[in-house]
Design a protein around this motif. Sequence first.
Motif, mmCIF file in Angstrom:
data_model
loop_
_atom_site.group_PDB
_atom_site.id
_atom_site.type_symbol
_atom_site.label_atom_id
_atom_site.label_comp_id
_atom_site.label_asym_id
_atom_site.label_seq_id
_atom_site.Cartn_x
_atom_site.Cartn_y
_atom_site.Cartn_z
ATOM 1 N N TYR A 1 0.813 -1.217 0.000
ATOM 2 C CA TYR A 1 0.000 0.000 0.000
ATOM 3 C C TYR A 1 0.847 1.269 0.000
ATOM 4 O O TYR A 1 0.401 2.323 -0.449
ATOM 5 N N PHE A 2 2.088 1.182 0.490
ATOM 6 C CA PHE A 2 2.926 2.380 0.613
ATOM 7 C C PHE A 2 3.851 2.585 -0.587
ATOM 8 O O PHE A 2 4.624 3.535 -0.609
ATOM 9 N N CYS A 3 3.775 1.702 -1.583
ATOM 10 C CA CYS A 3 4.689 1.780 -2.722
ATOM 11 C C CYS A 3 3.914 2.025 -4.009
ATOM 12 O O CYS A 3 2.919 1.335 -4.277
ATOM 13 N N PRO A 4 4.356 2.980 -4.841
ATOM 14 C CA PRO A 4 3.633 3.301 -6.076
ATOM 15 C C PRO A 4 4.012 2.455 -7.288
ATOM 16 O O PRO A 4 3.560 2.738 -8.393
ATOM 17 N N SER A 5 4.822 1.421 -7.103
ATOM 18 C CA SER A 5 5.305 0.649 -8.251
ATOM 19 C C SER A 5 4.160 0.129 -9.117
ATOM 20 O O SER A 5 4.216 0.174 -10.348
ATOM 21 N N SER A 6 3.094 -0.349 -8.479
ATOM 22 C CA SER A 6 1.982 -0.945 -9.228
ATOM 23 C C SER A 6 1.180 0.085 -10.010
ATOM 24 O O SER A 6 0.382 -0.274 -10.886
ATOM 25 N N THR A 7 1.368 1.377 -9.727
ATOM 26 C CA THR A 7 0.609 2.428 -10.418
ATOM 27 C C THR A 7 1.277 2.879 -11.713
ATOM 28 O O THR A 7 0.682 3.661 -12.462
ATOM 29 N N LEU A 8 2.489 2.416 -11.978
ATOM 30 C CA LEU A 8 3.202 2.848 -13.188
ATOM 31 C C LEU A 8 2.554 2.271 -14.442
ATOM 32 O O LEU A 8 2.026 1.158 -14.432
#
Length: 289
Positions: free
Chosen positions: A33-40
Amino acid sequence: MKLKEQTTMSKITKTKFKFIYLEITNSCNLNCYFCPSSTLNTHEFIRVKDVQKYILDLKNYTDTFYLHILGEPLMHPNFEEIVELCNKNNLKVRVTTNGTLIAKYNFQNINISKFNISLQSLINFSTDYLDKYFNNLKEMLEQVHDKLENGNLGIDLRLWNDKNNINVQKLNKLIMDYLDKIVQIDKYQNVRVSTEDEFTWPNELDACNSNVVKCLGGKTHLGVHVNGDVVLCCLDYQSKTKIGNLKSQSLKEILDGEIYQETMKALQAGKAYFPLCASCSYRNRFNGK
């Protein structure tokens, strides 16, 4: 003549960085939840031939690579080859990982000087999985026991220190039980548990304050994204502080360029050149030291 001398004197030169962060992938096997990697929009793995090119250039400016910005570096199919390339060029390698893939490798045969293992990424896993995870961690520590003993390797096991979040506190207690009973970390030298405030990625949309910016970005370290973009620091996962690209420029050209020069002059004056820097909660953390 005087004008030429003033221009030369005002130019900011840089010979060495403490670290350069090299993102070998922005893809990850988790969805924290704290990492934006999946939003790229795109996920990539750096090509080995690009790593070779970058090393020949960057080794003149640093002694240490961090193989991380976003993503899980142990996912890279050529991870061991990349580490070996760094070693052959007298570069120390540090790795930040969620630790879920450590069983894929025998780290006794891989020359890494520092591991940061993000245990907070385990917050959504079942007890059965945690049993497997910490047994794998124990096996890894056994592999590198001699390296830990002689000081050639250090391992940081990272946890959040959020006393207001009940779930985080439960996870921390559970993890400490695993570390004590299964891993038995007290047996090992140079392995420590570190607790820090929950990390927040800077966002341009957050409240901005362009004044009193005392940051080490661009001064002690730089970041290189998987696509070759060079950014001021490892907190910029979207290239909002892009100062150049290693696919088309040398690092010397980038550092001599207008964007880097103006950025560093702004920071020296306590100002933010990029909006992302003005909104970053880390901008005064290091007091510009």
